[in-house]
Design a protein around this motif. Structure first.
Motif, PDB file in Angstrom:
ATOM      1  N   ASP A  18       0.824  -1.203   0.000  1.00  0.00           N
ATOM      2  CA  ASP A  18       0.000   0.000   0.000  1.00  0.00           C
ATOM      3  C   ASP A  18       0.864   1.262   0.000  1.00  0.00           C
ATOM      4  O   ASP A  18       2.026   1.239   0.405  1.00  0.00           O
ATOM      5  N   TYR A  20       2.436   4.633   1.382  1.00  0.00           N
ATOM      6  CA  TYR A  20       2.906   4.846   2.749  1.00  0.00           C
ATOM      7  C   TYR A  20       3.552   6.221   2.865  1.00  0.00           C
ATOM      8  O   TYR A  20       3.921   6.838   1.871  1.00  0.00           O
ATOM      9  N   SER A 107      -2.106   4.237   5.013  1.00  0.00           N
ATOM     10  CA  SER A 107      -2.357   3.345   6.145  1.00  0.00           C
ATOM     11  C   SER A 107      -1.067   2.915   6.824  1.00  0.00           C
ATOM     12  O   SER A 107      -1.108   2.396   7.938  1.00  0.00           O
ATOM     13  N   ARG A 108       0.070   3.119   6.169  1.00  0.00           N
ATOM     14  CA  ARG A 108       1.349   2.667   6.700  1.00  0.00           C
ATOM     15  C   ARG A 108       2.330   3.823   6.799  1.00  0.00           C
ATOM     16  O   ARG A 108       2.294   4.768   6.004  1.00  0.00           O
ATOM     17  N   ARG A 128       7.608  -3.259   4.692  1.00  0.00           N
ATOM     18  CA  ARG A 128       6.215  -3.015   4.307  1.00  0.00           C
ATOM     19  C   ARG A 128       5.485  -4.333   4.071  1.00  0.00           C
ATOM     20  O   ARG A 128       4.325  -4.489   4.496  1.00  0.00           O
ATOM     21  N   ALA A 131       4.872  -6.153   7.414  1.00  0.00           N
ATOM     22  CA  ALA A 131       3.852  -5.548   8.269  1.00  0.00           C
ATOM     23  C   ALA A 131       2.440  -5.959   7.877  1.00  0.00           C
ATOM     24  O   ALA A 131       1.492  -5.655   8.602  1.00  0.00           O
ATOM     25  N   ASP A 132       2.281  -6.656   6.769  1.00  0.00           N
ATOM     26  CA  ASP A 132       0.954  -7.025   6.297  1.00  0.00           C
ATOM     27  C   ASP A 132       0.215  -7.857   7.352  1.00  0.00           C
ATOM     28  O   ASP A 132       0.730  -8.873   7.837  1.00  0.00           O
ATOM     29  N   ASP A 135       0.409  -4.908  13.246  1.00  0.00           N
ATOM     30  CA  ASP A 135       0.506  -3.471  13.554  1.00  0.00           C
ATOM     31  C   ASP A 135       1.773  -2.853  12.996  1.00  0.00           C
ATOM     32  O   ASP A 135       1.905  -1.625  12.962  1.00  0.00           O
ATOM     33  N   GLY A 136       2.703  -3.677  12.581  1.00  0.00           N
ATOM     34  CA  GLY A 136       3.934  -3.152  12.020  1.00  0.00           C
ATOM     35  C   GLY A 136       4.990  -4.227  11.892  1.00  0.00           C
ATOM     36  O   GLY A 136       4.765  -5.401  12.224  1.00  0.00           O
ATOM     37  N   VAL A 152       8.208  -0.185   9.861  1.00  0.00           N
ATOM     38  CA  VAL A 152       7.005   0.276   9.163  1.00  0.00           C
ATOM     39  C   VAL A 152       5.816  -0.118  10.023  1.00  0.00           C
ATOM     40  O   VAL A 152       5.701  -1.277  10.449  1.00  0.00           O
ATOM     41  N   TYR A 153       4.946   0.850  10.292  1.00  0.00           N
ATOM     42  CA  TYR A 153       3.850   0.665  11.237  1.00  0.00           C
ATOM     43  C   TYR A 153       2.510   0.982  10.577  1.00  0.00           C
ATOM     44  O   TYR A 153       2.427   1.816   9.669  1.00  0.00           O
ATOM     45  N   ARG A 154       1.471   0.325  11.088  1.00  0.00           N
ATOM     46  CA  ARG A 154       0.119   0.711  10.723  1.00  0.00           C
ATOM     47  C   ARG A 154      -0.160   2.043  11.398  1.00  0.00           C
ATOM     48  O   ARG A 154      -0.059   2.167  12.609  1.00  0.00           O
TER      49      ARG A 154
END
Length: 219
Positions: A18, A20, A107-108, A128, A131-132, A135-136, A152-154
């Protein structure tokens, strides 16, 4: 907007990632380096901050939190309040700036320290993808230490975790991120062997980074 899936090899589907944003924490007192501004240090003739930003060229928006310093035109520069209030205060200020600067929903968020000379787009992509569904995802060094400022975080989960700790000044970052469900990712190998988790905290780290940079350039 996510792109369609691409196939890599005869039987493997590579899932798209997604859009980011990127938030770089580029303040701090650098006591172990005599108080110099670390993100402005040169490694291989390139500023540390520029090296970090080069790892996230496709992030939008890109925000740097720290004292005034040169940045590319697309990068928004902000300061935590109070200045020197610590990483969570900087994170809180950066999250606010991201919301103001975003041209499309994201979202990221790549959350990065400003003194990591060997991050790369490949490392960010691995995070990325890692993290799918979580939360990260954060880099883990060979000793098993989580690198929270190479992750990488939500975005929603991270913002909620920051809000849950109350006033951010002086709060350790660990108190925020340990509330999250994180994947732990070993970094992809680099041809020059430079470790993406190497941060330039002291003079020995800077010398090691210079040695890796020389090796990468063939000197």
């Amino acid at each position: 907007m996510a792109s369609s899936s691409r196939r890599s090899g005869p039987n493997r589907t590579v899932k798209p990632v997604d859009p980011y944003g990127a938030l770089v924490l580029a303040g701090g007192s650098a006591r172990r380096l005599g108080g110099v501004h670390k993100p402005g240090l040169l490694v291989g003739g390139v500023r540390l901050l520029d090296r970090v930003l080069a790892a996230v060229p496709d992030a939008a928006p890109r925000v740097v939190v720290g004292p005034p310093q040169p940045t590319p035109p697309d990068v928004r520069m902000v300061r935590e309040e109070p200045p020197g209030g610590g990483p969570v205060a900087a994170l809180s200020a950066g999250l606010t700036a991201l919301g103001d600067a975003a041209q499309q929903p994201i979202s990221r968020l790549a959350l990065l320290a400003g003194d990591l000379p060997f991050l790369s787009p490949a490392v960010i992509t691995a995070l990325r993808r890692g993290a799918d569904g979580r939360d990260g995802a954060v880099l883990v060094d060979p000793d098993g230490r989580d690198q929270y400022l190479a992750g990488v975080y939500r975005l929603e989960a991270l913002a909620d975790a920051v809000a849950s700790v109350g006033p951010p000044t002086g709060v350790p970052l660990r108190r925020v991120v340990t509330r999250l469900d994180l994947a732990r990712i070993a970094a992809p190998d680099r041809p020059d062997g430079a470790p993406p988790w190497l941060d330039c905290d002291d003079a020995d780290d800077v010398r090691a980074a210079e040695a890796f940079a020389r090796r990468a350039s063939g000197q």
